[in-house]
Scaffold this active site. Sequence first.
Site, PDB file in Angstrom:
ATOM      1  N   ALA A 144       0.862  -1.168   0.000  1.00 44.40           N
ATOM      2  CA  ALA A 144       0.000   0.000   0.000  1.00 44.40           C
ATOM      3  C   ALA A 144       0.907   1.229   0.000  1.00 44.40           C
ATOM      4  CB  ALA A 144      -0.874  -0.014   1.250  1.00 44.40           C
ATOM      5  N   GLY A 163       0.969  -5.028   1.350  1.00 46.17           N
ATOM      6  CA  GLY A 163      -0.272  -5.271   0.625  1.00 46.17           C
ATOM      7  C   GLY A 163      -0.063  -6.023  -0.682  1.00 46.17           C
ATOM      8  N   GLU A 171       0.012  -9.524   0.242  1.00 44.91           N
ATOM      9  CA  GLU A 171      -1.338  -9.903   0.689  1.00 44.91           C
ATOM     10  C   GLU A 171      -2.272 -10.161  -0.490  1.00 44.91           C
ATOM     11  OE1 GLU A 171      -2.559  -7.746   4.436  1.00 44.91           O
ATOM     12  OE2 GLU A 171      -0.869  -6.514   3.843  1.00 44.91           O
ATOM     13  N   GLU A 174       4.983  -4.488   7.403  1.00 45.84           N
ATOM     14  CA  GLU A 174       4.128  -3.490   8.062  1.00 45.84           C
ATOM     15  C   GLU A 174       4.573  -3.187   9.489  1.00 45.84           C
ATOM     16  OE1 GLU A 174       2.928  -5.999   6.165  1.00 45.84           O
ATOM     17  OE2 GLU A 174       1.164  -5.359   5.043  1.00 45.84           O
TER      18      GLU A 174
END
Length: 256
Positions: free
Chosen positions: A62, A107, A110, A130
């Site tokens: 992200a 992300g 993910e 993260e």
Amino acid sequence: MIGLERREGAAIVTVDRPEAMNALDLEHLEALRERLAELAADAEARVVVLTGAGEKAFVAGADIKYMQGLDVLGARRWGELGHECGNLLETMPKPTIAALNGFALGGGCELALACDLRLASANARLGQPEINLGVLPGWGGSLRLARATTLGFAKELVLTGRQIGAEEALERGLVNAVHEPGELMDKTLELCRTLAAKSPLALAYAKEAVNLALQGDHRANLATEARLFAMLFATEDQTEGMAAFAEKRQPEFRGR
Ligand code: HXC
């Protein structure tokens, strides 16, 4: 931008933001969700591939600079938007493949974990960093990494933020195969052709059944598997598949 290219039954979705290692900001994540929702309902797209533009990154996560400005409610919405993308990849009634052509971090890792299959280039780097930003994997990684590998390994990566290379990812079952960078897309398309030659109805039900494996009530899931199996006997593809075996020829599935 989020690119879309169609090749022999496969829809290739490309996160194309090379100036930021294909990190996803709001504009790109919303566009990705729209693309995935369209492709989920598009019968022409027999297989969906997610990849990143260039040779360095799949998706480096992200967009951290975007997330800097989020408040609690904004972060909640941001998490949910990523989950919508992951859920589409995980549950759309057709195979989804992540072609990991470089950094698949946060992300990015993910979203790859939400795909049915993962192919990595030898230079790919995967991880959930993260924790180094003071947060946790918020697009399903805390759970899907444990499901794809082991609880202990997922805890190691999530709690330390350690990045791993493609070979270690293969050893851990985090990816299905590793290919030379120049061969990744050819190998991905080869896999797409293999999948596109199957009955799309059987693929959809098979995916639904396997998705049940690590969730819910085991007995109920077994009953669902039995029901899905039986339902395929209402299809021409089942008749064709079994006739082709008996007649010693290749089946021609029509998705009916
Ligand atoms: C915003 C990013 C970015 C990211 C890279 N960039 N990753 N921008 N968000 N996630 C930008 C850099 O700021 C830089 O922009 C440009 O891309 C090139 O990156 P460099 O760092 O110069 O490249 P390099 O030295 O090769 O390092 C590559 C890298 C590193 C290892 C991928 O960029 C990195 O560690 N990125 C962050 C990875 C990460 O922590 N991802 C998880 C994010 S959290 P400029 O403008 O400086 O040239 C997350 C949470 C998901 O994903 C769940 C949310 C709910």
